[in-house]
Motif scaffolding. Structure first.
Motif, short mmCIF file in Angstrom:
data_model
loop_
_atom_site.label_atom_id
_atom_site.label_comp_id
_atom_site.label_asym_id
_atom_site.label_seq_id
_atom_site.Cartn_x
_atom_site.Cartn_y
_atom_site.Cartn_z
N VAL A 207 16.24 14.50 98.05
CA VAL A 207 16.18 14.16 96.63
C VAL A 207 17.57 13.77 96.13
O VAL A 207 17.75 12.76 95.46
CB VAL A 207 15.63 15.36 95.82
N LYS A 208 18.52 14.56 96.52
CA LYS A 208 19.88 14.33 96.03
C LYS A 208 20.44 13.00 96.55
O LYS A 208 21.09 12.25 95.82
CB LYS A 208 20.78 15.48 96.47
N LYS A 209 20.16 12.75 97.81
CA LYS A 209 20.65 11.52 98.42
C LYS A 209 20.08 10.31 97.69
O LYS A 209 20.78 9.34 97.41
CB LYS A 209 20.21 11.49 99.90
N GLU A 210 18.81 10.42 97.37
CA GLU A 210 18.14 9.32 96.69
C GLU A 210 18.77 9.07 95.32
O GLU A 210 19.06 7.94 94.93
CB GLU A 210 16.65 9.64 96.57
N PHE A 211 18.98 10.15 94.58
CA PHE A 211 19.61 9.99 93.26
C PHE A 211 21.01 9.39 93.39
O PHE A 211 21.36 8.44 92.69
CB PHE A 211 19.69 11.34 92.54
N ASN A 212 21.77 9.94 94.31
CA ASN A 212 23.15 9.46 94.47
C ASN A 212 23.20 8.00 94.89
O ASN A 212 24.11 7.27 94.49
CB ASN A 212 23.88 10.28 95.54
N TYR A 213 22.21 7.58 95.67
CA TYR A 213 22.20 6.20 96.12
C TYR A 213 21.93 5.25 94.94
O TYR A 213 22.63 4.27 94.75
CB TYR A 213 21.16 5.99 97.21
N TRP A 214 20.89 5.56 94.17
CA TRP A 214 20.46 4.60 93.15
C TRP A 214 21.26 4.66 91.86
O TRP A 214 21.42 3.64 91.18
CB TRP A 214 18.98 4.80 92.82
N TYR A 215 21.69 5.86 91.47
CA TYR A 215 22.38 5.94 90.19
C TYR A 215 23.80 5.44 90.32
O TYR A 215 24.38 5.56 91.38
CB TYR A 215 22.31 7.36 89.64
N PRO A 216 24.38 4.85 89.31
CA PRO A 216 23.87 4.62 87.95
C PRO A 216 22.87 3.45 87.85
O PRO A 216 22.67 2.72 88.79
CB PRO A 216 25.14 4.26 87.18
N TRP B 114 18.06 20.89 88.69
CA TRP B 114 18.53 19.65 88.06
C TRP B 114 20.06 19.58 88.06
O TRP B 114 20.63 18.52 88.28
CB TRP B 114 18.00 19.54 86.63
N ASP B 115 20.67 20.73 87.78
CA ASP B 115 22.14 20.75 87.79
C ASP B 115 22.68 20.28 89.14
O ASP B 115 23.64 19.53 89.21
CB ASP B 115 22.65 22.17 87.52
N HIS B 116 22.04 20.75 90.19
CA HIS B 116 22.50 20.38 91.52
C HIS B 116 22.25 18.90 91.81
O HIS B 116 23.15 18.18 92.24
CB HIS B 116 21.82 21.23 92.58
N ILE B 117 21.04 18.45 91.55
CA ILE B 117 20.69 17.07 91.88
C ILE B 117 21.47 16.08 91.02
O ILE B 117 22.04 15.11 91.53
CB ILE B 117 19.17 16.82 91.65
N GLU C 211 16.20 20.88 103.11
CA GLU C 211 16.09 19.50 103.59
C GLU C 211 15.57 18.58 102.48
O GLU C 211 16.08 17.49 102.25
CB GLU C 211 15.12 19.49 104.75
N GLN C 212 14.56 19.10 101.79
CA GLN C 212 13.98 18.29 100.70
C GLN C 212 14.98 18.10 99.57
O GLN C 212 15.08 17.01 98.99
CB GLN C 212 12.71 18.97 100.18
N ILE C 213 15.70 19.15 99.29
CA ILE C 213 16.72 19.04 98.24
C ILE C 213 17.75 17.98 98.60
O ILE C 213 18.13 17.15 97.77
CB ILE C 213 17.39 20.42 98.00
N ASN C 214 18.12 17.97 99.86
CA ASN C 214 19.08 16.96 100.30
C ASN C 214 18.53 15.54 100.17
O ASN C 214 19.24 14.62 99.77
CB ASN C 214 19.50 17.22 101.74
#
Length: 941
Positions: A571-580, A544-547, A566-569
């Motif tokens: 997930v992270k990309k998705e969070f970064n795109y949508w948030y905030p 969670w800290d990373h994502i 790859e999966q971590i990337n």
RNA sequence: GCAGGGAUGCCUGAGCGGUCAAAAGGGCUAGGCUUAGGACCUAGUGGCUUAGUGCCUUCAAGGGUUCAAAUCCCUUUCCCUGCACCA
């Protein structure tokens, strides 16, 4: 003739959207818009009040899509907390009432009655309750056409979600926002449970409150007589103590001190976290007649008989302040004890003398303690005045001159600090005694080692305030409320011992409270659909800290969790795109809790760039003027909407019936009216075909139509951008339809090509509101695309002149009618219309620039001056009506053109011959009356 | 009690300093359409007055600011919502 079948159309489009995955949103190069509406609680069917909130959410989502944003609107279901759990338990216990209630609920959705029985049977498992209603709500949302990305759905009972919540609490702990301490709660000693409003008998009527009393210790023998009060500032005016001779008292060891209190209160105090050891039972009369001391002033105080003293209330020991407490004064007076004490006045209040209690008692003519109503009245009356206007007149440096309001707070703290007082909690309620549903009495009990989130922590509060400041709150009026809440919000329990929820990570047997587990879950939506083949135990703190906080590296995270890099990337990309979260829309009821926590939690956990952007709120919904409630039986389940009405009708009505900041009154009649309008729209638009990009405008009326529709489009857009939904519907739906009607009235042979073009636009701007109907009509028109792919119409520069020109025509027709009415000329043979000459228009414009001496200024102008007397008359008229004349006026040429192009229309209306002339070209005296925007008229019989 | 919001014509409800006797809808009245009813269309809907005008009274009550107030300020009355462990 009208073959509008909403149910069929809506089903068709909903199936299509689902099949084509229309609303599944993925990261792309487009600009994103992330909208959330709180997930519903799954303890029963939703009603149309919930529907209001979600419908508005969908309108916003669709509008943003039309504006070209990549919109994500996800949804989940809430099942943690007590209600779902309690339902299950009741059903397990065989509570008939509950079972029947839930059978009724289930029957709303199921046609087969026997099935209902079976389903309710399954509710013995709380997860089945949640599952059932989550599915039901999902269906409701689908049938209302909500454009939700369902791939990201979850419930708060899901393991991966709970891992996420657990992480959140680790963050709180790290930051020092998590605290432990004592906390008074409502408790039933009979069923040995904490009670909430739901558990209280008549809980909706009786509002139980916990009040904090100050228990003051009066030295007595080797210990203290403890008397509790809500007005500790009166300690300076005590004259005596009252003890009930018939009551059982005890001498007890309380936290290492010796206290003399009623037997019943000893039991109570024990539950309030005090260590109580009873040493000896004592009769009340054994205490009476002795003396005690005022712990502050050291005055000697007699202990007097007080038969009114209730052993159940507080400590069974009452201290008496006859100068300011009507009860005490009457008690002393009735028993003839007044001469045993020396009344002391300590508060000065305008309108009262030395002994306010006495005055108040005499005013109301109270003779005995039996006159309870009057005594209560006297007490509240006096207290109100003293509290607001009273000043302390005791000679004590810390208190002299303070208002009672200030002194009250201060005295309590001051006494406690010196060890001369303690906190005692009491349950109070305006109406009755408070009882649990089980019949037991509800008391205040202190929960020891309760876990709190300390929203009062200054550093945290400041951050939250900053976050609030950076946010857009709409309607703007609610910002003030947020600010106020942020001022007083303090420690709040965040864990409890009953219900369903995420295990509290720092102590056994506690679970995280269900409002505290729902504050940053919008982040969870962004990644939920990528967690499928991950085991819950892989969702570690590092993960969670990373994502979410961008700590560590993908590689390290992968190594420590075993999740492929790859999966971590991904997930992270998705969070970064949508948030905030760009917009959170919800009902106003959430303002003081959920939404405030939402802001606090984001401020606490996320970096500033991920703080939420906008909160929009809507008021509640009532039905035919009364609140919807289970007990009244007037609740309309959301499911019934599509059975009885249609999704589009509901949507259009909800949005048009009230602005977001107003309570919406659901009225059957008005909903029907909206139905008529939609049918009309269907009927009229069905006749049209796909429009061309640039239709020919044949004449002024055509130009006017284009201009008008453009204006409506612009206003509709503006309204939506400002979240004024009612105004949006008025422009997009109502105004466009009446403009089209007017056009058809005015134009002899409507320009079909233009109508095709214009109705295309109308469908586009109504799509966010009534998507099914618009899509259907769009298709019928012969378009190859769907509206979902289309964008909001381009807005042109406003053409106000065309609108003005039409106004002149309307002015003329109303004027003619007026004259007809007055003169009684029903069938005029001939009507002459004279437009005002150019010099009058010039004068009009000049007048607007002139501040004073209008006549003089105007007469300086050659063009005007040469009209002599007529000019002066007109100038006078201008001066007089300076403020209520039209701001802008057309040229005479334009007015002529307008009238000429609508000549046929006017003739048809009045079945009369019309001639249009310039006022300066005729000798007709009436022509002189012509003013800009208001031509002169002559009607002949 | 504290905090936030509100009181508008017959009803719902917009307006929030001049263009306001006040949007929009409903209701009601008159006329059109129709065999009739419904639906639909058109007009009217505070009072008096008038060739399209002018005046008076009105936006909870009272007071004030302003050339001008439904709109701003103050006071009062009444109504709604929230006040915490309840989602």
């Amino acid at each position: 003739m009208n073959n509008y079948n909403p149910n069929k159309i809506e089903k068709k489009w909903q199936e299509r959207w689902e099949k084509e995955k229309t609303y599944e949103a993925n990261p792309s190069n487009e600009e994103k818009f992330f909208l959330t509406v709180p997930y519903p609680y799954t303890s029963g069917p939703l009603h149309i009040g919930h529907g209001r909130t979600y419908t508005l959410g969908d309108i916003f989502a669709r509008f943003k899509r039309m504006q070209g944003y990549n919109v994500l609107w996800p949804m989940a279901f809430h099942m943690t907390g007590t209600p779902v759990h309690a339902i299950s338990q009741q059903i397990k216990k065989g509570n008939k009432e509950k079972i029947e209630l839930f059978k009724d609920y289930v029957k709303i959705y199921e046609e087969n009655q026997e099935k209902a029985e079976e389903i309710v049977e399954s509710f013995k498992d709380p997860y089945k309750v949640a599952e059932y209603f989550a599915n039901a709500i999902h269906k409701d949302f689908r049938s209302l056409g909500y454009s939700i990305d369902w791939r990201r759905q979850f419930t708060t009972g899901d393991e991966d979600y709970q891992k996420f919540v657990e992480w959140q609490f680790h963050k709180y702990k790290e930051k020092g926002y998590l605290e432990q301490g004592n906390h008074p709660i409502l408790y039933c000693t009979e069923c040995e449970n904490a009670v909430g409003e739901d558990d209280i008998k008549d809980g909706d009527r009786i509002k139980a409150e916990i009040e904090t009393f100050t228990g003051i210790k009066y030295p007595y023998k080797e210990g203290y007589l403890v008397a509790s009060t809500l007005r500790p500032e009166t300690i300076f005016g005590v004259t005596n103590l009252f003890i009930n001779p018939k009551t059982n008292y005890v001498k007890a060891d309380v936290n290492g001190e010796t206290w003399y209190i009623s037997k019943k209160s000893a039991e109570k105090l024990e539950r309030q976290g005090k260590k109580v050891k009873i040493q000896k039972k004592i009769k009340g009369k054994e205490i009476i007649g002795n003396k005690t001391l005022n712990p502050i002033t050291k005055e000697e105080l007699p202990i007097i008989t007080g038969e009114f003293v209730d052993p159940d209330n507080a400590t069974g020991v009452v201290y008496s302040v006859p100068a300011h407490a009507p009860y005490d004064y009457v008690a002393l007076k009735e028993k003839g004890d007044l001469d045993k004490v020396k009344i002391k006045s300590i508060i000065e209040t305008p309108g009262y003398g030395e002994h306010p209690a006495k005055e108040e008692v005499e005013k109301l003519g109270i003779k005995t303690q039996a006159e309870k109503e009057k005594l209560k009245q006297a007490t509240t009356e006096l207290y109100k005045k003293e509290f607001h206007k009273g000043k302390m007149k005791v000679k004590h440096e810390d208190f002299q001159g303070l208002t009672v309001e200030q002194a009250k707070e201060k005295a309590s703290k001051w006494l406690k600090k010196q060890g001369k007082a303690t906190e005692i909690y009491e349950v109070t309620s305006k109406t009755d005694q408070v009882h649990c549903r089980c019949g037991g009495k509800v008391t205040a009990v202190v929960m020891e080692n309760q876990w709190f989130l300390n929203y009062g922590k200054e550093e945290w509060k400041q951050k939250a305030k900053r976050c609030l400041e950076s946010m857009n709150i709409k309607p703007e009026i609610y910002r003030e409320q947020f600010k106020n809440i942020f001022e007083w919000i303090d420690k709040r329990p965040c864990a409890r011992k009953r219900g369903i929820g995420t295990k509290f990570p720092f102590q056994e047997n506690w679970i995280i409270e269900s409002l505290s587990d729902s504050t940053i879950y919008m982040a969870f939506y962004t990644i939920k659909n990528h967690l499928k083949n991950i085991e819950p135990n892989q969702l570690t703190q590092e993960f969670w800290d990373h994502i979410l906080l961008d700590k560590g590296t993908p590689k390290k995270t992968s190594q420590s969790t075993g999740i492929p890099e790859e999966q971590i990337n991904t997930v992270k990309k998705e969070f970064n795109y949508w948030y905030p979260n760009d917009q959170r829309h919800t009902a106003i009821a959430h303002l003081s809790n959920h939404l405030s926590f939402f802001i606090f939690a984001h401020a606490a956990i996320f970096t500033e760039k991920n703080w939420p952007k906008t909160i929009t709120l809507n008021e509640l919904l009532i039905r035919e003027g009364t609140k919807m409630s289970k007990s009244k039986g007037n609740v309309i389940p959301l499911t019934n909407i599509t059975k009885k009405y249609s999704a589009d009708l509901f949507r259009a009505y909800i949005a048009s019936a009230a602005d977001m900041e107003s309570v919406l009154d659901w009225r059957e009649e008005e909903a029907k009216n909206m139905d008529k309008k939609l049918r009309k729209l269907h009927e009229e638009t069905s006749k049209t075909k796909k429009g061309t990009t640039k239709p020919k405008e044949e004449d002024l009326i055509d130009q006017w139509l284009s201009a008008k529709i453009n204006t409506h489009t612009k206003n509709a857009q503006k309204a939506l951008e400002e979240y004024k939904v009612r105004e949006y519907v008025q422009n997009a739906l109502l105004n466009t339809q009446s403009t089209l009607k007017e056009y058809k009235n005015k134009k002899e042979k409507p320009n079909k090509e233009l109508i095709n073009h214009v109705t295309d636009k109308v469908l586009k701007i109504n799509y966010p509101l009534i998507p099914h109907l618009c899509e259907e009509l769009w298709e019928q028109k012969g378009h190859q695309t769907t509206l979902t792919e289309e964008t909001w119409p381009q807005i042109h520069k406003e053409d106000l002149e065309k609108e003005k020109m039409m106004e002149v025509v309307d002015q003329v027709t109303t004027d003619i009618r007026q004259i007809q009415k007055i003169t009684g000329i029903k069938k005029p043979r001939k009507i002459e219309i004279y437009t005002a000459p150019e010099w009058k228009r010039k004068a009009h414009r000049l007048m607007q620039k002139t501040k004073e001496n209008i006549i003089g200024q105007l007469m300086k102008d050659e063009d005007i001056k040469k009209h002599g007397k007529e000019a002066v008359t007109y100038a006078k008229h201008l001066q007089k009506n300076k403020y209520n004349l039209p701001k802008e006026v057309l040229t005479q040429k334009q007015e002529q053109q307008a009238l000429k192009s609508l000549k046929q229309y006017i003739e048809k209306q009045f079945k009369s011959q019309i001639s249009i002339k310039k006022a300066q070209e005729t000798k007709e005296p009436k022509a002189q009356k012509a003013t800009p925007m208001k031509p002169a008229i002559k009607i002949e019989k």
